[in-house]
Scaffold this active site. Structure first.
Site, PDB file in Angstrom:
ATOM      1  N   ASP A   1      31.271 -48.166 -15.891  1.00  0.00           N
ATOM      2  CA  ASP A   1      31.955 -48.209 -14.604  1.00  0.00           C
ATOM      3  C   ASP A   1      32.709 -49.537 -14.492  1.00  0.00           C
ATOM      4  O   ASP A   1      32.160 -50.595 -14.780  1.00  0.00           O
ATOM      5  CB  ASP A   1      30.931 -48.081 -13.469  1.00  0.00           C
ATOM      6  CG  ASP A   1      31.598 -47.815 -12.129  1.00  0.00           C
ATOM      7  OD1 ASP A   1      32.745 -47.328 -12.111  1.00  0.00           O
ATOM      8  OD2 ASP A   1      30.952 -48.087 -11.101  1.00  0.00           O
TER       9      ASP A   1
ATOM     10  N   SER B   1      26.671 -54.399 -12.337  1.00  0.00           N
ATOM     11  CA  SER B   1      25.518 -53.503 -12.226  1.00  0.00           C
ATOM     12  C   SER B   1      24.294 -54.267 -12.713  1.00  0.00           C
ATOM     13  O   SER B   1      24.103 -55.420 -12.340  1.00  0.00           O
ATOM     14  CB  SER B   1      25.784 -52.221 -13.019  1.00  0.00           C
ATOM     15  OG  SER B   1      24.766 -51.275 -12.787  1.00  0.00           O
TER      16      SER B   1
ATOM     17  N   HIS C   1      26.059 -51.771  -8.079  1.00  0.00           N
ATOM     18  CA  HIS C   1      25.244 -50.557  -8.047  1.00  0.00           C
ATOM     19  C   HIS C   1      23.887 -50.919  -7.446  1.00  0.00           C
ATOM     20  O   HIS C   1      23.133 -51.685  -8.042  1.00  0.00           O
ATOM     21  CB  HIS C   1      25.059 -50.007  -9.461  1.00  0.00           C
ATOM     22  CG  HIS C   1      26.353 -49.621 -10.109  1.00  0.00           C
ATOM     23  ND1 HIS C   1      26.517 -49.557 -11.468  1.00  0.00           N
ATOM     24  CD2 HIS C   1      27.559 -49.289  -9.572  1.00  0.00           C
ATOM     25  CE1 HIS C   1      27.754 -49.183 -11.755  1.00  0.00           C
ATOM     26  NE2 HIS C   1      28.411 -49.025 -10.613  1.00  0.00           N
TER      27      HIS C   1
END
EC number: 3.1.1.61
Length: 196
Positions: free
Chosen positions: A138, A18, A45
């Site tokens: 995540d 990310s 992301h």
């Protein structure tokens, strides 16, 4: 001990990241050997408006073909697949892709956890998961799933990450196999296949 003596034959590498991971990916991919007998899936992301930018950037830097994964497409070695924005990307047991628009996980779609977990079920011990820089957790549950299915987990050294929360959570919550600085990731991957 050679690195590949502790890792079974890897058929698929899944990379999640990310915030702060793009620079790592843009340096890692060009440093890979031009032909390795493995497929790579990248889940980051991104905003939906950035749909094609990552594919174009990596195609310009990589000797490997780079493309967005498509529904029902079979996973082929020596190919880099990017998870499309605004879809969860899953791996089926017949080693094809499946796209899903269910709710966001960890505020994210695509979710690293979902791809890692489905890949762990589909590939078992022949899966290598790599978790990079990021600002949420995540990917941590996905790494747990990879370990529980006999796969291998590699995490970017949190001290080398622009945003250390994601890799640090993985190191603290998962019995990972390796923690490496960003500039050693490509060399490690190459060594798994070239030092036999």
């Amino acid at each position: 001990m050679a690195e590949n003596s502790i890792i079974p034959v890897i058929q698929l590498i899944v990379i999640g990241g990310s915030a702060g991971s793009l620079d790592v990916i843009l340096k890692l991919i060009p440093a890979l050997h031009p032909r390795l007998p493995v497929a790579i899936i990248i889940v980051t992301h991104r905003k939906p408006s950035n749909d094609e930018i990552l594919v174009d950037l990596l195609n310009a830097k990589s000797t490997w073909p780079v493309k967005e994964a498509e529904e029902k497409e079979p996973v082929e070695p020596n190919t880099i697949y990017i998870a499309p924005t605004d879809y969860h990307l899953l791996l089926e047991k017949d080693h094809t892709f499946s796209l899903d628009v269910s709710e966001k996980v960890n505020y994210s779609r695509p979710s690293i956890d979902i791809t890692f977990e489905s890949a762990a079920e589909a590939y078992g011990p022949s899966l290598l998961g790599i978790l990079l820089s990021g600002a949420n957790a995540d990917g941590v549950d996905g790494m747990k799933s990879i370990k529980s299915h006999g796969g291998t987990c590699l995490v970017q050294d949190p001290d080398s990450a622009d945003v250390d929360y994601m890799p640090r959570q993985a190191v603290e919550q998962v019995q990972v196999d390796k923690v490496l600085p960003a500039d050693q990731l490509a060399g490690f991957i190459n060594s798994l296949f070239l030092n036999t």
